[in-house]
Design a protein around this motif. Structure first.
Motif, mmCIF file in Angstrom:
data_model
loop_
_atom_site.group_PDB
_atom_site.id
_atom_site.type_symbol
_atom_site.label_atom_id
_atom_site.label_comp_id
_atom_site.label_asym_id
_atom_site.label_seq_id
_atom_site.Cartn_x
_atom_site.Cartn_y
_atom_site.Cartn_z
ATOM 1 N N SER A 177 0.840 -1.227 0.023
ATOM 2 C CA SER A 177 0.167 0.088 0.033
ATOM 3 C C SER A 177 0.605 1.294 -0.367
ATOM 4 N N ARG A 178 1.956 1.073 -0.025
ATOM 5 C CA ARG A 178 3.144 2.554 0.074
ATOM 6 C C ARG A 178 3.673 2.562 -1.219
ATOM 7 N N THR A 179 3.142 4.086 -1.308
ATOM 8 C CA THR A 179 3.539 4.491 -2.584
ATOM 9 C C THR A 179 5.210 5.099 -2.641
ATOM 10 N N VAL A 180 5.544 4.383 -3.803
ATOM 11 C CA VAL A 180 6.976 4.954 -3.728
ATOM 12 C C VAL A 180 7.515 5.339 -4.789
ATOM 13 N N LEU A 181 6.979 5.068 -5.749
ATOM 14 C CA LEU A 181 7.110 6.818 -6.992
ATOM 15 C C LEU A 181 5.264 7.305 -7.506
ATOM 16 N N ASP A 182 4.661 7.965 -6.943
ATOM 17 C CA ASP A 182 4.375 8.897 -7.587
ATOM 18 C C ASP A 182 3.511 10.049 -8.469
ATOM 19 N N ASP A 183 3.114 8.898 -9.989
ATOM 20 C CA ASP A 183 3.320 9.766 -11.159
ATOM 21 C C ASP A 183 4.198 11.068 -11.290
ATOM 22 N N VAL A 184 5.251 9.861 -11.520
ATOM 23 C CA VAL A 184 6.383 11.236 -11.903
ATOM 24 C C VAL A 184 6.582 11.280 -13.483
ATOM 25 N N SER A 185 6.698 12.081 -14.285
ATOM 26 C CA SER A 185 6.733 12.828 -15.271
ATOM 27 C C SER A 185 8.087 13.633 -15.202
ATOM 28 N N LEU A 186 8.667 12.705 -16.509
ATOM 29 C CA LEU A 186 10.486 13.947 -16.386
ATOM 30 C C LEU A 186 11.154 13.060 -17.504
ATOM 31 N N ARG A 187 11.445 14.320 -18.207
ATOM 32 C CA ARG A 187 12.210 14.290 -18.941
ATOM 33 C C ARG A 187 14.276 14.834 -19.692
ATOM 34 N N ILE A 188 14.877 13.467 -19.331
ATOM 35 C CA ILE A 188 16.162 14.007 -19.725
ATOM 36 C C ILE A 188 17.120 13.847 -20.552
ATOM 37 N N GLU A 189 17.496 15.221 -21.595
ATOM 38 C CA GLU A 189 18.187 15.001 -22.128
ATOM 39 C C GLU A 189 19.377 14.698 -22.323
ATOM 40 N N PRO A 190 19.546 14.151 -23.895
ATOM 41 C CA PRO A 190 20.817 13.855 -24.127
ATOM 42 C C PRO A 190 22.151 14.631 -24.040
ATOM 43 N N GLY A 191 23.021 14.106 -23.709
ATOM 44 C CA GLY A 191 24.183 14.368 -23.274
ATOM 45 C C GLY A 191 23.945 15.415 -22.235
ATOM 46 N N GLY A 192 25.670 15.436 -21.438
ATOM 47 C CA GLY A 192 25.997 15.853 -19.832
ATOM 48 C C GLY A 192 25.678 14.893 -18.770
ATOM 49 N N VAL A 193 26.167 15.476 -17.409
ATOM 50 C CA VAL A 193 25.819 14.582 -16.430
ATOM 51 C C VAL A 193 24.589 15.380 -15.462
ATOM 52 N N THR A 194 23.732 14.233 -15.604
ATOM 53 C CA THR A 194 22.467 14.486 -14.349
ATOM 54 C C THR A 194 22.840 13.328 -12.906
ATOM 55 N N SER A 195 22.457 14.543 -12.022
ATOM 56 C CA SER A 195 22.679 13.772 -10.769
ATOM 57 C C SER A 195 21.344 14.018 -9.866
ATOM 58 N N ILE A 196 20.614 12.767 -9.336
ATOM 59 C CA ILE A 196 19.386 12.996 -8.423
ATOM 60 C C ILE A 196 19.609 13.003 -7.289
ATOM 61 N N ILE A 197 19.218 13.638 -6.532
ATOM 62 C CA ILE A 197 19.090 14.016 -5.114
ATOM 63 C C ILE A 197 18.036 13.551 -4.038
ATOM 64 N N GLY A 198 18.480 13.932 -2.606
ATOM 65 C CA GLY A 198 17.235 13.816 -2.158
ATOM 66 C C GLY A 198 17.201 12.122 -1.230
ATOM 67 N N PRO A 199 16.793 12.075 -0.391
ATOM 68 C CA PRO A 199 16.605 11.987 1.650
ATOM 69 C C PRO A 199 16.556 10.529 0.990
ATOM 70 N N ASN A 200 17.250 9.606 2.160
ATOM 71 C CA ASN A 200 17.306 8.182 2.224
ATOM 72 C C ASN A 200 15.363 7.953 1.510
ATOM 73 N N GLY A 201 15.191 6.620 1.163
ATOM 74 C CA GLY A 201 13.938 5.844 0.544
ATOM 75 C C GLY A 201 12.941 7.042 -0.299
ATOM 76 N N ALA A 202 13.208 7.934 -0.394
ATOM 77 C CA ALA A 202 12.631 9.424 -1.923
ATOM 78 C C ALA A 202 12.523 8.656 -3.098
ATOM 79 N N GLY A 203 13.144 7.609 -3.064
ATOM 80 C CA GLY A 203 12.308 7.009 -4.062
ATOM 81 C C GLY A 203 13.168 6.627 -5.610
ATOM 82 N N LYS A 204 14.568 7.316 -5.104
ATOM 83 C CA LYS A 204 15.599 7.594 -6.270
ATOM 84 C C LYS A 204 16.097 6.198 -7.015
ATOM 85 N N SER A 205 16.925 5.250 -6.109
ATOM 86 C CA SER A 205 17.103 3.997 -6.642
ATOM 87 C C SER A 205 15.864 3.446 -7.616
ATOM 88 N N THR A 206 14.608 3.464 -7.158
ATOM 89 C CA THR A 206 13.818 2.544 -7.200
ATOM 90 C C THR A 206 13.487 3.367 -9.122
#
Ligand SMILES: Nc1ncnc2c1ncn2[C@@H]1O[C@H](COP(=O)(O)OP(=O)(O)OP(=O)(O)O)[C@@H](O)[C@H]1O
Ligand SMILES: [Mg+2]
Lengths: 251, 130
Positions: free
Chosen positions: A13-42
């Motif tokens: 019953s625990r939602t760990v990704l909640d309706d995420v829409s996102l674009r990552i453009e080609p090229g470069g380095v994108t970093s994902i940050i956020g607290p533990n359990g935010a859903g980054k690894s998921t």
């Protein structure tokens, strides 16, 4: 381009990704940050097709990761998880050689061997190349796995906490290799990273997550402000400009 | 025999699978399909050998473990043929010793089960001790 549309994922019953829409453009380095359990690894493992989503979809250059043949995907996108278990007795060089599998199906060509040696060099692994993985320290093993995915030679490289277990010197050298992969080899690198200052100094874009949502996205200058960081981490952070980078002070 | 050859031709795939599911998928292996096929091959091989020589619970374990020990390697390129040879030697050699040197003193499967079982316990205890 990596495109996420209405991506959701729940465990029970625990939602760990909640309706995420996102674009990552080609090229470069994108970093994902956020607290533990935010859903980054998921999120990263769903993009890397190691985990199925409950709703929504992920496309890489227009191909849906869920139904593109594995081998085609493996020549375009590689992913390294936060933790890697292994059961066999392998040397570092053999592990890195497996990165060539999508191209060579296990029969290493001369070109493959050259790339393996190059990857070993980039990650400072030449003196360890013939050691067995279970005889290495955590940080040495981490570098071996990163060398493997770099050897895979894909346009997109996803790394979940590549600085795990690394000392200061190897952390800096890892970030430089990531930058080099983006700048001179034209790769699109997406990393999950906890050190906001490394994210600030080495990435082109930062995506901040909290509670299964992307709450902020932008350039390091846009994200590295006390307001945004407090909103993401619920912690007071002072931000100073040092040697051209915005550095957060939060001890 | 045919199944054996089919498995042999896939030894590189087996190597990749031993890296774990996630790494195998990352390297482009259709993990579910590969796992189903391997299970099918294993059941087929087990069925055939059981039909031919009767059930031997620990024999496969013995052959595989000795093969790992003898080769000191993990690559299936070395392990598969070694396990095959170990198995062959154990069966044919064992049968020979029993028939010609001991004068049919017992059945081979009992001996194989006993040594295989002993080996299994030994490895189990050694793992537990670590
Ligand atoms: N297999 C699982 N079963 C149940 N819940 C899970 C599972 N994997 C992750 N979760 C939960 O999903 C949420 C998000 O986990 P995720 O690993 O994506 O976080 P993260 O942002 O990578 O955190 P960290 O910084 O600690 O690595 C957490 O609340 C976690 O407890
Ligand atoms: Mg994580």
């Amino acid at each position: 381009m990596i495109e996420l549309t209405d991506l959701t994922k729940a465990y029970g019953s625990r939602t760990v990704l909640d309706d995420v829409s996102l674009r990552i453009e080609p090229g470069g380095v994108t970093s994902i940050i956020g607290p533990n359990g935010a859903g980054k690894s998921t999120m990263l493992t769903i993009i890397g097709r190691l985990l199925g989503a409950d709703g929504g979809r992920v496309t890489v250059d227009g191909m849906d990761v869920a139904d593109t043949p594995g081998r085609d995907m493996a020549r375009r996108l590689s992913i390294l998880r936060q933790e890697n278990r292994f059961t066999t007795r392998l040397t570092v060089r053999e592990l890195v050689g497996f990165g060539r599998y999508p191209h060579s199906r296990g029969r290493l060509t001369d070109e493959c061997r050259a790339r393996v040696e190059a990857a070993l060099g980039f990650l400072d692994l030449v003196p360890l190349a013939d050691r067995f993985l279970d005889e290495l320290s955590g940080g040495q093993r981490q570098r071996a796995y990163v060398a493997m995915v770099l050897c895979q030679d894909t346009d997109y490289v996803l790394l979940d906490e590549p600085l795990n277990n690394l000392d200061m010197k190897h952390a800096v050298s890892m970030m430089r290799q990531i930058r080099r992969a983006a700048d001179t080899l034209g790769r699109t690198v997406v990393i999950v990273i906890h050190d906001i200052n490394f994210a600030s100094a080495y990435s082109d874009r930062i995506i901040a997550m909290r509670d299964g949502r992307v709450v902020h996205a932008g350039t390091p200058a846009e994200i590295m402000t006390p307001e945004v960081l407090e909103d993401v981490f619920d912690l007071e952070v002072r931000v100073e400009e040092i040697a051209g980078s915005r550095i957060g002070v939060y001890y | 025999m045919l199944v054996g050859v089919l498995v042999w031709r896939r030894h590189r795939l087996l190597d990749v699978l031993s890296l774990g599911r996630d790494t195998a998928v990352n390297l482009g292996v259709d993990h579910t399909r590969a796992a189903v096929r391997i299970l099918m091959a294993v059941s087929l091989l087990t069925a055939v050998s059981t039909a031919l020589v009767g059930p031997m619970t620990f024999f496969g374990f013995m052959a595989a473990t000795l093969a790992y020990q003898v080769t000191g390697r993990h690559e299936h390129r070395y392990v598969l043929p070694t396990a095959f040879l170990v198995g062959l030697c154990a069966l044919v050699g064992g049968q020979f010793v029993l028939e010609h040197l001991l004068g049919h003193a017992g059945t081979l499967s009992v001996v194989v089960e006993f040594t295989g079982g002993a080996l299994f316990l030994y490895f189990l205890l050694r793992k537990a001790a670590r």
